[in-house]
Design an enzyme around this catalytic site. Structure first.
Site, PDB file in Angstrom:
ATOM      1  N   LYS A   1       1.464   4.180  -3.060  1.00  0.00           N
ATOM      2  CA  LYS A   1       1.262   5.613  -2.817  1.00  0.00           C
ATOM      3  C   LYS A   1       2.540   6.388  -3.134  1.00  0.00           C
ATOM      4  O   LYS A   1       2.486   7.488  -3.714  1.00  0.00           O
ATOM      5  CB  LYS A   1       0.854   5.848  -1.362  1.00  0.00           C
TER       6      LYS A   1
ATOM      7  N   TYR B   1       0.836  -1.205   0.000  1.00  0.00           N
ATOM      8  CA  TYR B   1       0.000   0.000   0.000  1.00  0.00           C
ATOM      9  C   TYR B   1       0.868   1.251   0.000  1.00  0.00           C
ATOM     10  O   TYR B   1       0.668   2.166  -0.822  1.00  0.00           O
ATOM     11  CB  TYR B   1      -0.916  -0.021   1.223  1.00  0.00           C
TER      12      TYR B   1
END
Length: 221
Positions: free
Chosen positions: A130, A126
């Protein structure tokens, strides 16, 4: 007195985006607010122009994506997306494509919600996605780029995210003792993030800037 401007928002059905859309519609800075999404929102306003788009073929909607200030609140979870590949599409590909298209359509500012811990070198998928999103949007060369990295978001969602709900129950009591360097880890209300984005946009700063959660809280309060 600034001339009135056009704002474009992606992800207006989400936790931050839903607050931000209402604020944009109330703002005297914008005479028009374009909201893009897969489906129409249950909101009617004289300033609001809703555009139904296929993010898989966003280039086909390029003619509808002209705005001065672009607010990107797109984001999902791996659980909701179903696979890592589908998550990557939403949190990286759609965001970077939107940034590239709106820049070609002469947008002057791009404001995007990222996440605390965003890092291209992270072992956490994750956070790595990003970080890659931030890197690739920065490479486009916006005159004004603002990246917001909030900590755990608080607020009422239409969907249940069990992990985030558990995290919120744990972190909210702890936030009372988070001071100094720990302040940036405090959970933050989605409405506060939206307020900070609107405030930053109104300042018309040039260059790239990253806002950590404690600064977002200060700007949005």
């Amino acid at each position: 007195m600034h001339r009135t401007r056009t704002a474009l928002i992606a992800g207006a059905s989400g936790l931050v985006g839903s607050h931000l859309l209402r604020m944009l519609l109330q703002s005297d800075r914008y005479s028009q607010v374009i909201s893009i999404g897969r489906r129409e929102l249950a909101i009617i306003h004289p300033k609001l122009d809703q555009q139904i788009v296929d993010f898989e073929h966003l280039q086909k909607s390029a003619s509808e994506l002209a705005a001065d200030d672009v607010f990107c609140c797109l984001g999902t979870t791996i659980k909701k997306a179903g696979t890592k590949e589908a998550f990557y599409k939403v949190d990286h590909t759609y965001v970077t494509q939107l940034a590239e298209i709106t820049l070609r359509r002469n947008a002057s500012q791009f404001l995007v919600v990222s996440s605390m811990g965003a890092d291209t070198g992270s072992r956490i998928f994750y956070n790595r996605v990003k970080g890659e999103m931030e890197r690739d949007v920065r490479a486009l060369g916006y005159t004004s780029l603002h990246i917001f990295r909030p900590a755990l978001l608080l607020g009422e969602r239409d969907e249940h995210r069990t992990g985030e709900e558990i995290g919120a129950r744990i972190m909210k009591p702890l936030s009372k003792i988070m001071f100094g360097p720990l302040r940036k880890y405090r959970p933050i209300q989605a409405q506060t993030v939206a307020s900070a984005m609107l405030r930053v946009a109104a300042q018309d700063h040039r260059g790239d800037k990253i806002y950590l959660s404690d600064e977002i809280a200060r700007l949005g309060s």
